[in-house]
Design a protein around this motif. Structure first.
Motif: not given
Length: 446
Positions: A409-432
């Motif tokens: 709603y705020a940024f569009g579907t493409a940014v929502a999907a791609a941005g989520g993927g970036v957060l996954v990579v960052v988040g799993v690195a922090i979890a390790c």
């Protein structure tokens, strides 16, 4: 004519052995009770996946808003958390056969209520969301009970293969269901999808009724708050299991873009607002990849460092969601990465390929995480930990629905999907970094 060369004749059986090691291990299907559950699941998951498409599609058709579709995450999450935890505690103190029978009947009745409101053309989004909450409550008790039954039917060394087989069936249904939904919605109408789901659930009910009595193996205390808290207290001492839940939350909350599929199908790939083929393909793509991963899962039991395998898979999942978001942005005439145009259909297939790859690595990750839980947890704790597992596995995507709907709603579907993927990579690195023990986990070593 027989080849008399020694090397040629020896190569054939060796090649056969290699193929068998690569393909899925079907040894668990020799156990009759497990086999009945597995075969019945083929029918049931197809029906269930019809409803997985029907609910967000009906919400979108009523409201024309991805924010409302994302709201299904809230209405699904609350009963998943409450009844998932309580249901896991029930599975440790009740006959598991009786409990799974009750909840399967509840799922049948709920699907019939979905059919009734859709056939009557009520068109009330809050009624749809309320029924969805009821369905998720029954699901939240049913699934940890079902998972806790499997180690009672099979020896420990067969659990990785059994989990892979289970997930392959689930994902097969998640291919066939959405594709059928994309074809059936314009032809027989959305209400019929709910009715088919109700009928398909009868197959699982038949298999459940054939199970042996499965009484609790531990103390038969009340399944109350204290029992649930005991499960969390035990989990806090098991860093490997705790880490497996954390990394899955990261993957599903930030990297599951399914709430965006109706809007992407309509606005980016040209489906009518009432649903169509692109919608079915988007919902089916991840599952198609998961089935391919399951078919070629014969190597899974030979992986010893399962924690590392999970981390790699989740990082690859995040990269796949980045690729999916970029493809959507390129295909959308108003997207942030390009202007779309004549390559829209080609980019649809590119987007589907990224989703399929994500589905394959997610299936592998889920098989390892399920096996860790079943092998590490004792039977009298297994139900409660499976309850936590179902809250994470099914609840994480519900939170993801809300976040992706708001982000779209705020940024569009493409940014929502791609941005989520970036957060996954960052988040799993922090979890390790937080859980280094998870990377060192080896089968049989906790």
């Amino acid at each position: 004519m027989t080849d008399t060369r020694p090397d040629a004749n020896r190569a054939r059986p060796e090649a056969t052995v290699h193929r068998r090691r690569l393909l899925a291990d079907t040894t668990p299907l020799r156990e009759p009770h497990y086999r009945r559950l597995w075969v019945a699941g083929i029918v049931t998951v197809i029906g269930a996946q019809l409803s997985v498409v029907a609910v967000p599609q009906q919400v979108y058709e009523i409201t024309r808003s991805s924010a409302y579709v994302g709201l299904t995450g809230v209405f699904g999450l609350v009963p998943l958390v409450v009844f998932g935890l309580w249901g896991g505690a029930l599975a440790d103190v009740m006959d598991r056969r009786r409990l799974i029978t009750i909840t399967t009947v509840g799922l049948v009745v709920t699907s019939l209520l979905f059919w009734g409101q859709a056939a009557a053309g009520v068109g009330n989004v809050w009624l749809v969301l309320g029924l969805f909450s009821l369905q998720q409550a029954f699901f939240a008790v049913n699934q940890p009970t079902r998972a806790a039954i499997i180690p009672r039917l099979l020896p420990g060394e067969q659990l990785p293969a059994a989990n892979s087989l289970n997930m392959t069936v689930v994902q097969f249904g998640a291919i066939a269901g959405p594709l059928l939904a994309g074809v059936l919605i314009p032809t027989i109408g959305l209400p019929s999808l709910y009715l088919i789901d109700s009928i398909a659930l009868l197959a699982t009910l038949w298999a459940v009724l054939r199970l042996p009595v499965l009484p609790p193996t531990g103390p038969t205390t009340r399944a109350g708050l204290r029992s649930v808290l005991d499960g969390f207290a035990y989990l806090s001492t098991q860093k490997v299991l705790l880490a497996s839940f954390v990394v899955d939350v990261v993957a599903m909350v930030f990297g599951m873009p399914r709430a965006l599929f109706p809007q992407i199908a309509n606005e980016t790939f040209g489906d009518p607002a009432s649903g169509g083929v692109a919608l079915g393909l988007l919902f089916a793509a991840m599952s198609a990849g998961a089935v391919i991963g399951g078919v070629f899962s014969g190597w899974l039991p030979r992986v010893r460092y399962q924690g590392r395998a999970v981390v790699v898979c989740i990082a690859l999942w995040g990269l796949a969601m980045i690729g999916f978001g970029v493809a959507v942005g390129l295909a959308d005439p108003g997207g942030p990465f390009g202007r779309g145009g004549g390559g829209g259909r080609l980019l649809l297939w590119v987007a589907l390929a990224f989703l399929a790859f994500g589905g394959a690595v997610d299936m592998i990750s889920a098989a390892f995480r399920s096996t860790m839980l079943q092998q590490v947890a004792p039977d009298d704790m297994r139900g409660r930990l499976q309850g936590v597992f179902i809250v994470v596995v099914a609840g994480g995507p519900r939170i993801g629905d809300v976040l992706h709907g708001a982000a779209a709603y705020a940024f569009g579907t493409a940014v929502a999907a791609a941005g989520g993927g970036v957060l996954v990579v960052v988040g799993v690195a922090i979890a390790c970094l937080v859980f280094p023990t998870f990377l060192r986990y080896r089968v049989g070593k906790v």
